[in-house]
Scaffold this motif. Structure first.
Motif, PDB file in Angstrom:
ATOM      1  N   GLU A 208      31.498  16.121  20.739  1.00 15.56           N
ATOM      2  CA  GLU A 208      31.966  17.165  21.650  1.00 15.56           C
ATOM      3  C   GLU A 208      31.821  18.521  20.944  1.00 15.56           C
ATOM      4  O   GLU A 208      32.628  18.880  20.099  1.00 15.56           O
ATOM      5  N   CYS A 209      30.771  19.219  21.321  1.00 18.16           N
ATOM      6  CA  CYS A 209      30.423  20.469  20.631  1.00 18.16           C
ATOM      7  C   CYS A 209      31.129  21.667  21.243  1.00 18.16           C
ATOM      8  O   CYS A 209      31.305  22.691  20.568  1.00 18.16           O
ATOM      9  N   PHE A 210      31.520  21.560  22.494  1.00 21.51           N
ATOM     10  CA  PHE A 210      32.153  22.684  23.199  1.00 21.51           C
ATOM     11  C   PHE A 210      33.554  22.276  23.637  1.00 21.51           C
ATOM     12  O   PHE A 210      33.728  21.310  24.395  1.00 21.51           O
ATOM     13  N   HIS A 211      34.544  22.998  23.143  1.00 25.14           N
ATOM     14  CA  HIS A 211      35.955  22.667  23.385  1.00 25.14           C
ATOM     15  C   HIS A 211      36.762  23.900  23.006  1.00 25.14           C
ATOM     16  O   HIS A 211      36.396  24.608  22.063  1.00 25.14           O
TER      17      HIS A 211
ATOM     18  N   LEU B 219      26.578  21.115  16.915  1.00 31.88           N
ATOM     19  CA  LEU B 219      25.279  21.044  17.593  1.00 31.88           C
ATOM     20  C   LEU B 219      24.194  20.596  16.621  1.00 31.88           C
ATOM     21  O   LEU B 219      23.339  19.767  16.959  1.00 31.88           O
TER      22      LEU B 219
ATOM     23  N   MET C 115      37.367  24.560  19.349  1.00 32.19           N
ATOM     24  CA  MET C 115      36.207  24.679  18.457  1.00 32.19           C
ATOM     25  C   MET C 115      35.810  26.145  18.332  1.00 32.19           C
ATOM     26  O   MET C 115      35.546  26.813  19.333  1.00 32.19           O
TER      27      MET C 115
ATOM     28  N   HIS D   8      36.283  17.155  19.952  1.00 33.57           N
ATOM     29  CA  HIS D   8      36.671  18.381  19.217  1.00 33.57           C
ATOM     30  C   HIS D   8      36.831  18.177  17.707  1.00 33.57           C
ATOM     31  O   HIS D   8      37.929  18.313  17.167  1.00 33.57           O
TER      32      HIS D   8
ATOM     33  N   ASP E  92      32.320  26.046  14.286  1.00 29.59           N
ATOM     34  CA  ASP E  92      32.474  24.601  14.521  1.00 29.59           C
ATOM     35  C   ASP E  92      31.403  24.111  15.483  1.00 29.59           C
ATOM     36  O   ASP E  92      30.777  23.068  15.267  1.00 29.59           O
ATOM     37  N   THR E  93      31.225  24.866  16.571  1.00 30.55           N
ATOM     38  CA  THR E  93      30.257  24.477  17.594  1.00 30.55           C
ATOM     39  C   THR E  93      28.845  24.451  17.016  1.00 30.55           C
ATOM     40  O   THR E  93      28.079  23.517  17.268  1.00 30.55           O
TER      41      THR E  93
ATOM     42  N   GLY F  49      30.907  18.481  26.059  1.00 31.54           N
ATOM     43  CA  GLY F  49      31.900  19.553  26.017  1.00 31.54           C
ATOM     44  C   GLY F  49      32.800  19.514  27.227  1.00 31.54           C
ATOM     45  O   GLY F  49      32.467  18.925  28.257  1.00 31.54           O
TER      46      GLY F  49
ATOM     47  N   ALA G 235      25.341  16.026  22.994  1.00 29.75           N
ATOM     48  CA  ALA G 235      26.198  17.188  22.721  1.00 29.75           C
ATOM     49  C   ALA G 235      27.029  17.451  23.962  1.00 29.75           C
ATOM     50  O   ALA G 235      26.542  18.015  24.936  1.00 29.75           O
TER      51      ALA G 235
END
Ligand code: AMP
Ligand code: ZN
Ligand code: FE
Ligand code: FE
Length: 280
Positions: free
Chosen positions: A218-221, A233, A224, A196, A228-229, A245, A243
């Motif tokens: 960690e692109c998905f959290h 990415l 985020m 994150h 941010d995501t 999450g 990538a």
């Protein structure tokens, strides 16, 4: 497989082995019930829950990824959490680092309790110890005790009032540099992922972590934002990083539910494959 979980993996989950509340086997059971195809257990500073989770996942249609989460802090004071995936539970320098981090957690918790007591909140050490149940103590344990004492509405409220940086109960964690965290995970044979990153994701910081051996972002959290995501990415793509999450699930009724943030299960397989040559 039915439902939204099919083909999806939640790669950031905490159990009662750290500051979550569910047993590792129970997390696996629930992940299967949700129809998830993959799950990673990423407890703070401990691998104690991994054997139980792995055993529970055996014979199920669930890809289990052993993980760990390390909290580091950069020179500018920015918090950087590093996830380690596929790290063997076989001792060595990483195990020594984890041991040091756990010892520091115990000392820090004693200081946080003392600070709260001095500001008029009679927190009992035994209550926090019981809440942690032998796990390395963290702020969520303390937050749950404060809720039970009626001093906070819920865990989020306890953080806002007492436990966030600058609040009366807060104590910093021991200093661990993000590069050292990445290197430790790599040296142990795991894949290091920047958890994150949020707005802390900048060119300079990322370059340093990539040079240290970073393998993913960690692109998905839940923390985020869409922006941010998007940036995460792009950065992952630009540097050829995984990538990842996950939900960062800790407990029902706290923050977000298990399986609410996921990535394709192919990402879980990718992490295992990247770690495997070292795991053998
Ligand atoms: P610690 O490692 O003891 O500093 O505690 C950090 C843990 O507290 C992380 O796993 C977070 O998930 C959790 N946490 C941090 N801030 C909050 C918040 N505002 N509300 C609920 N949980 C939080
Ligand atoms: Zn936590
Ligand atoms: Fe984190
Ligand atoms: Fe986490």
């Amino acid at each position: 497989m039915k439902g939204e979980g099919a083909g999806r993996a939640d790669l950031h989950v905490h159990s009662a082995a750290s500051d979550g509340v569910l047993a590792p086997a129970e997390l696996v059971r629930r992940a299967v019930a949700l129809g998830l195809a993959g799950l990673a257990l990423t407890d703070h500073d401990t691998q104690a829950g991994l054997a139980e989770a792995r055993a529970a996942a055996r014979g199920r249609r669930l890809v289990f990824v052993p993980g760990i989460e390390l909290s580091a802090e950069d020179e500018d004071g920015v918090e950087v959490h590093i996830l380690g995936y596929g790290v063997p539970e076989s001792g060595g320098p990483l195990a020594e680092l984890l041991e040091r981090m756990r010892a520091a957690r115990a000392e820090r918790m004693a200081r946080m309790i003392e600070r709260l007591r001095r500001s008029g909140l009679p927190v009992e050490e035994e209550d926090v110890a019981r809440e942690a149940g032998g796990a390395p103590p963290g702020r969520p344990h303390l937050a749950r005790v404060l809720v039970r004492m009626g001093r906070a509405r819920d865990v989020a409220d306890a953080f806002d009032r007492y436990l966030a940086p600058g609040r009366p109960g807060y104590e910093p964690r021991p200093k661990l540099s993000p590069e050292a965290a990445v290197r430790s995970v790599r040296a142990a044979g795991g894949v290091a992922v920047w958890a994150h990153p949020g707005p802390a994701l900048g060119k300079a910081r990322l370059s340093r972590l990539v040079a240290a051996g970073l393998g993913g972002i960690e692109c998905f959290h839940p923390d985020m934002t869409a922006e941010d995501t998007g940036r995460a990415l792009q950065a992952a793509e630009a540097h050829g990083l995984a990538a990842t999450g996950g939900s960062d699930f800790h407990a029902e009724g706290e923050r977000v539910p298990l399986g609410s943030v996921t990535v394709p299960v192919s990402v879980a397989l990718e992490l295992l494959a990247a770690a495997r040559h070292e795991l053998a």
